[in-house]
Design a protein around this motif. Structure first.
Motif, PDB file in Angstrom:
ATOM      1  N   GLY A   1       0.809  -1.218   0.000  1.00 37.20           N
ATOM      2  CA  GLY A   1       0.000   0.000   0.000  1.00 37.20           C
ATOM      3  C   GLY A   1       0.838   1.262   0.000  1.00 37.20           C
ATOM      4  O   GLY A   1       0.337   2.341  -0.267  1.00 37.20           O
ATOM      5  N   LYS A   2       2.135   1.139   0.296  1.00 35.85           N
ATOM      6  CA  LYS A   2       2.995   2.321   0.239  1.00 35.85           C
ATOM      7  C   LYS A   2       3.404   2.589  -1.205  1.00 35.85           C
ATOM      8  O   LYS A   2       3.344   1.725  -2.067  1.00 35.85           O
ATOM      9  N   GLU A   3       3.842   3.823  -1.460  1.00 33.76           N
ATOM     10  CA  GLU A   3       4.293   4.198  -2.797  1.00 33.76           C
ATOM     11  C   GLU A   3       5.686   3.625  -3.057  1.00 33.76           C
ATOM     12  O   GLU A   3       6.465   3.446  -2.110  1.00 33.76           O
ATOM     13  N   PRO A   4       6.029   3.370  -4.344  1.00 33.29           N
ATOM     14  CA  PRO A   4       7.349   2.812  -4.652  1.00 33.29           C
ATOM     15  C   PRO A   4       8.503   3.598  -4.035  1.00 33.29           C
ATOM     16  O   PRO A   4       9.445   3.008  -3.504  1.00 33.29           O
ATOM     17  N   HIS A   5       8.432   4.948  -4.089  1.00 33.11           N
ATOM     18  CA  HIS A   5       9.570   5.716  -3.567  1.00 33.11           C
ATOM     19  C   HIS A   5       9.687   5.575  -2.048  1.00 33.11           C
ATOM     20  O   HIS A   5      10.782   5.578  -1.501  1.00 33.11           O
ATOM     21  N   GLN A   6       8.546   5.393  -1.373  1.00 34.75           N
ATOM     22  CA  GLN A   6       8.596   5.207   0.083  1.00 34.75           C
ATOM     23  C   GLN A   6       9.231   3.853   0.416  1.00 34.75           C
ATOM     24  O   GLN A   6      10.030   3.738   1.347  1.00 34.75           O
ATOM     25  N   ILE A   7       8.875   2.857  -0.377  1.00 37.94           N
ATOM     26  CA  ILE A   7       9.409   1.515  -0.137  1.00 37.94           C
ATOM     27  C   ILE A   7      10.913   1.492  -0.379  1.00 37.94           C
ATOM     28  O   ILE A   7      11.671   0.891   0.382  1.00 37.94           O
ATOM     29  N   ASN A   8      11.356   2.220  -1.411  1.00 35.67           N
ATOM     30  CA  ASN A   8      12.795   2.310  -1.644  1.00 35.67           C
ATOM     31  C   ASN A   8      13.500   2.961  -0.462  1.00 35.67           C
ATOM     32  O   ASN A   8      14.536   2.490  -0.005  1.00 35.67           O
ATOM     33  N   ARG A   9      12.909   4.024   0.072  1.00 33.73           N
ATOM     34  CA  ARG A   9      13.541   4.732   1.187  1.00 33.73           C
ATOM     35  C   ARG A   9      13.585   3.873   2.456  1.00 33.73           C
ATOM     36  O   ARG A   9      14.433   4.067   3.314  1.00 33.73           O
ATOM     37  N   LEU A  10      12.652   2.897   2.546  1.00 38.72           N
ATOM     38  CA  LEU A  10      12.673   1.997   3.698  1.00 38.72           C
ATOM     39  C   LEU A  10      13.751   0.931   3.549  1.00 38.72           C
ATOM     40  O   LEU A  10      14.042   0.196   4.487  1.00 38.72           O
ATOM     41  N   GLY A  11      14.338   0.839   2.333  1.00 34.74           N
ATOM     42  CA  GLY A  11      15.461  -0.080   2.166  1.00 34.74           C
ATOM     43  C   GLY A  11      15.236  -1.245   1.228  1.00 34.74           C
ATOM     44  O   GLY A  11      15.964  -2.220   1.265  1.00 34.74           O
ATOM     45  N   VAL A  12      14.210  -1.145   0.362  1.00 35.06           N
ATOM     46  CA  VAL A  12      13.987  -2.194  -0.634  1.00 35.06           C
ATOM     47  C   VAL A  12      14.214  -1.599  -2.023  1.00 35.06           C
ATOM     48  O   VAL A  12      13.465  -0.732  -2.453  1.00 35.06           O
ATOM     49  N   ALA A  13      15.266  -2.038  -2.718  1.00 31.47           N
ATOM     50  CA  ALA A  13      15.530  -1.537  -4.070  1.00 31.47           C
ATOM     51  C   ALA A  13      15.186  -2.625  -5.069  1.00 31.47           C
ATOM     52  O   ALA A  13      15.123  -3.793  -4.717  1.00 31.47           O
ATOM     53  N   ARG A  14      14.972  -2.230  -6.321  1.00 33.13           N
ATOM     54  CA  ARG A  14      14.640  -3.218  -7.329  1.00 33.13           C
ATOM     55  C   ARG A  14      15.308  -2.881  -8.658  1.00 33.13           C
ATOM     56  O   ARG A  14      15.683  -1.742  -8.917  1.00 33.13           O
ATOM     57  N   THR A  15      15.431  -3.893  -9.517  1.00 32.58           N
ATOM     58  CA  THR A  15      15.802  -3.650 -10.904  1.00 32.58           C
ATOM     59  C   THR A  15      14.605  -4.052 -11.748  1.00 32.58           C
ATOM     60  O   THR A  15      13.688  -4.692 -11.257  1.00 32.58           O
ATOM     61  N   PHE A  16      14.643  -3.654 -13.014  1.00 36.46           N
ATOM     62  CA  PHE A  16      13.550  -3.989 -13.911  1.00 36.46           C
ATOM     63  C   PHE A  16      14.003  -5.035 -14.924  1.00 36.46           C
ATOM     64  O   PHE A  16      15.123  -4.973 -15.429  1.00 36.46           O
ATOM     65  N   GLN A  17      13.116  -5.975 -15.210  1.00 33.73           N
ATOM     66  CA  GLN A  17      13.413  -7.014 -16.197  1.00 33.73           C
ATOM     67  C   GLN A  17      13.692  -6.372 -17.555  1.00 33.73           C
ATOM     68  O   GLN A  17      14.695  -6.665 -18.193  1.00 33.73           O
ATOM     69  N   VAL A  18      12.775  -5.484 -17.975  1.00 30.26           N
ATOM     70  CA  VAL A  18      13.043  -4.666 -19.150  1.00 30.26           C
ATOM     71  C   VAL A  18      13.759  -3.427 -18.627  1.00 30.26           C
ATOM     72  O   VAL A  18      13.151  -2.583 -17.971  1.00 30.26           O
ATOM     73  N   VAL A  19      15.075  -3.361 -18.892  1.00 31.41           N
ATOM     74  CA  VAL A  19      15.886  -2.335 -18.234  1.00 31.41           C
ATOM     75  C   VAL A  19      15.375  -0.936 -18.540  1.00 31.41           C
ATOM     76  O   VAL A  19      14.855  -0.680 -19.619  1.00 31.41           O
ATOM     77  N   LYS A  20      15.528  -0.054 -17.570  1.00 32.41           N
ATOM     78  CA  LYS A  20      15.078   1.325 -17.711  1.00 32.41           C
ATOM     79  C   LYS A  20      16.249   2.278 -17.473  1.00 32.41           C
ATOM     80  O   LYS A  20      16.290   2.984 -16.461  1.00 32.41           O
ATOM     81  N   PRO A  21      17.223   2.296 -18.393  1.00 29.68           N
ATOM     82  CA  PRO A  21      18.318   3.242 -18.210  1.00 29.68           C
ATOM     83  C   PRO A  21      17.822   4.678 -18.420  1.00 29.68           C
ATOM     84  O   PRO A  21      16.886   4.883 -19.201  1.00 29.68           O
ATOM     85  N   LEU A  22      18.395   5.627 -17.695  1.00 27.73           N
ATOM     86  CA  LEU A  22      18.085   7.038 -17.929  1.00 27.73           C
ATOM     87  C   LEU A  22      18.976   7.451 -19.097  1.00 27.73           C
ATOM     88  O   LEU A  22      20.097   7.901 -18.922  1.00 27.73           O
ATOM     89  N   LYS A  23      18.465   7.241 -20.320  1.00 27.70           N
ATOM     90  CA  LYS A  23      19.311   7.167 -21.515  1.00 27.70           C
ATOM     91  C   LYS A  23      20.144   8.401 -21.796  1.00 27.70           C
ATOM     92  O   LYS A  23      21.294   8.302 -22.183  1.00 27.70           O
TER      93      LYS A  23
END
Lengths: 242, 331
Positions: A69-91
């Motif tokens: 129920g938390k937003e992705p950015h909140q979950i990242n700040r709590l210490g859970v990071a992820r990568t994407f299967q289809v990569v998302k480089p900041l081109k």
């Protein structure tokens, strides 16, 4: 209280049940493999954990916090990071800038972010590409950039989604070493992977799903010999010497 | 400091320019160009760097202009207070708008800004008890000379370029770029994308509001059709950004001067050259061109944008090296 726990989580898209009643627990310091055929719900599970989807039922707990129920950015700040299967480089940003974006999670300013980014690039052996634009990288380097950028946010748990797909054998071996180093640095890992060599070599525990439901869980060798896993996913029993 | 040399030299030249140009007409064009530097830089921060394309900058420009004018009309304050309160009211328009509309991505957000533009224009027209409606707002200008306006406009132009430069060098700048490049990736890296898009919008709206307040003070008259104009303000802001160079620091500044010059070229019929040619030669087609050119600026801008996107997709600043190469090679 466990480090990370999913309790009876379910996700539906309209009438399609993508994930049904999946539960598992990950211990701190573990490499936890998630396997299953295409469309079995692995990436959906990652999207649920990282907050991109909200579950219809069940709960997700991380270090004592309920994170569903938390937003992705909140979950990242709590210490859970992820990568994407289809990569998302900041081109149109350099590799260094890509990693700095992640590093700002703990940095107070650009200087510190740059220091963290350089350190993480070194750690992931991607420092020779730091001045390249992310859009210029090969698929192998893009996959590695995904990991580097996620690690720069200093997570306690990282979700790796098929980071080996499309890599040649040498790159695969490098990535296996990298995942070992990540674990040794104290980061817990949940990994989705189709390449069984990888799963067998590095996972402490494997969880197999099919049609969004749990098939089996246990040590890698126990799971690959589970009859349902063999039937639905592997096709034939996994040969440890192959 | 080396990378700022270009900016400092240009600012220096602009600072002494009024001493060399003792001509009100040219100063007027320079003041307008400097005002467009402010608007273009603001648009570029939101669209060029954050990737949130706005078709409604006039909403903030007009709000700033009306704030200056109405503070004087209703409270008797000096319209110069608009330079302070214009950006505040523009931000007050921008924040609730952004909070709601940043749920939309890409073209859908752009359409929402277009709607905001029209909502603001109609609001200013309909609420004629408060805004004087189509009759507009008139003030007495503080100075008869153009020089004070020139330096105020120059100060605001420098302020906005420096402001964008400072923002882009810090955390927010990196976040803006990451949102432009991939919003989901940014979100996964712990960036509150909704919040940072609002920050970008607020800064852009604030700067555009300042430009509006300056316009009120300088021109002395505004009405809804002028300051909330879709094609003269909102679209012009986009042209300044695209022609100058999207996502570059100096692009909007260069674009501002080019576009004000181009606009004037059409408005005056090639600075009178076409008109006098038509008169002296009596050539029928020349007369037709002269008669229609003053109204053809929209067509001309359209062609200009097509050419820029075709040959210099990164604008004058973005493709500067390519431009230099192309010119020197021919010689």
């Amino acid at each position: 209280m466990s480090f990370f726990e999913i309790k009876k989580i379910s996700k539906r898209f309209g009438g399609v049940k993508a994930v049904t009643d999946v539960s598992f627990t990950v211990q701190e310091g573990e490499i936890f493999g998630l396997i299953g055929p295409n469309g079995s719900g692995k990436t959906t599970l990652f999207n649920l954990i990282s907050g991109f989807y909200k579950p219809n039922a069940g709960s997700i707990h991380f270090q004592g916090n309920r994170i569903d129920g938390k937003e992705p950015h909140q979950i990242n700040r709590l210490g859970v990071a992820r990568t994407f299967q289809v990569v998302k480089p900041l081109k149109r940003m350099t590799v260094l800038d890509n990693v700095m974006v992640g590093a700002f999670a703990t940095a107070t300013g650009p200087k510190e972010a740059k220091a963290i980014a350089c350190e993480t690039l070194d750690f992931c052996r991607l420092d020779h590409r730091r001045k390249n634009l992310a859009g210029e990288l090969t698929i192998g380097d893009r996959k590695r950039l995904e990991i580097t950028r996620a690690l720069a946010t200093k997570p306690a748990l990282i979700l790796l989604d098929e980071t080996f797909a499309g890599l040649n054998h040498a790159e695969q071996d490098d990535s296996i070493k990298l995942i070992g180093r990540i674990r040794d640095s104290g980061v817990t890992i949940i990994i989705v992977e189709h390449i069984m060599k990888v799963i067998m070599n590095i996972s402490d525990k494997v969880h197999a799903i099919n049609f969004g439901e749990t098939m089996a869980e246990g040590t890698p060798s126990k799971v690959v010999s589970h009859p349902e896993v063999v039937r639905a996913y592997l096709g034939e029993p996994y040969d440890h010497h192959a | 400091m080396k990378k700022h040399t270009f900016g400092i030299v240009i600012a220096g030249i602009l600072a002494v320019a009024p001493l060399l140009i003792d001509n009100d007409y040219y100063l007027h064009l320079m003041i307008l160009a400097l005002m467009w530097v402010v608007i273009g830089s603001a648009w570029n921060l939101l669209a060029g760097y954050t990737g949130q394309v706005s078709f409604g900058d006039a909403a903030f420009f007009g709000t700033g202009a009306y704030t200056a004018g109405l503070l004087h009309d209703h409270l008797g304050w000096s319209p110069w207070w608009g330079l302070l309160f214009g950006p505040i009211t523009a931000i007050m328009v921008a924040v609730p708008f952004g909070w709601i509309c940043f749920r939309l991505r890409g073209a859908y957000f752009a359409l929402a800004t277009l709607a905001l533009n029209e909502v603001m224009r109609h609001t200013a027209t309909i609420m004629d008890g408060f805004t004087s409606g189509m009759a507009g707002v008139m003030i007495l200008q503080s100075f008869t000379s153009k020089i004070p306006y020139y330096y105020i406009a120059l100060a605001l132009a420098i302020l906005s370029v420096v402001c964008v430069m400072a923002v882009m060098g810090h955390r927010s700048g990196y976040y803006f770029l990451s949102i432009r490049e991939d919003q989901d990736a940014a979100e996964s890296l712990g960036i509150d994308t909704h919040f940072y898009k609002m920050i970008s919008l607020a800064i852009a709206a604030g700067l555009t509001g300042v430009a509006g307040a300056l316009y009120m003070n300088y021109m002395g008259f505004i009405d809804p059709e002028v300051v909330f104009s879709l094609h003269d303000i909102s679209i012009m802001a986009i042209l300044v950004g695209i022609v100058g160079g999207v996502g570059t620091i100096y692009g909007p500044a260069i674009g501002a001067f080019v576009m004000v010059l181009a606009q004037e070229l059409f408005r005056t019929g090639g600075f009178g050259v076409i008109t006098s040619l038509a008169e002296s030669t009596g050539n029928a087609s020349m007369i037709t061109i002269a008669n229609n050119m003053t109204q053809a600026h929209t067509l001309g801008f359209g062609i200009l944008v097509v050419l820029v996107i075709r040959f210099m997709p990164n604008g004058i600043a973005g493709d500067w090296e390519m431009l230099v190469k192309a010119v020197t090679k021919k010689r």
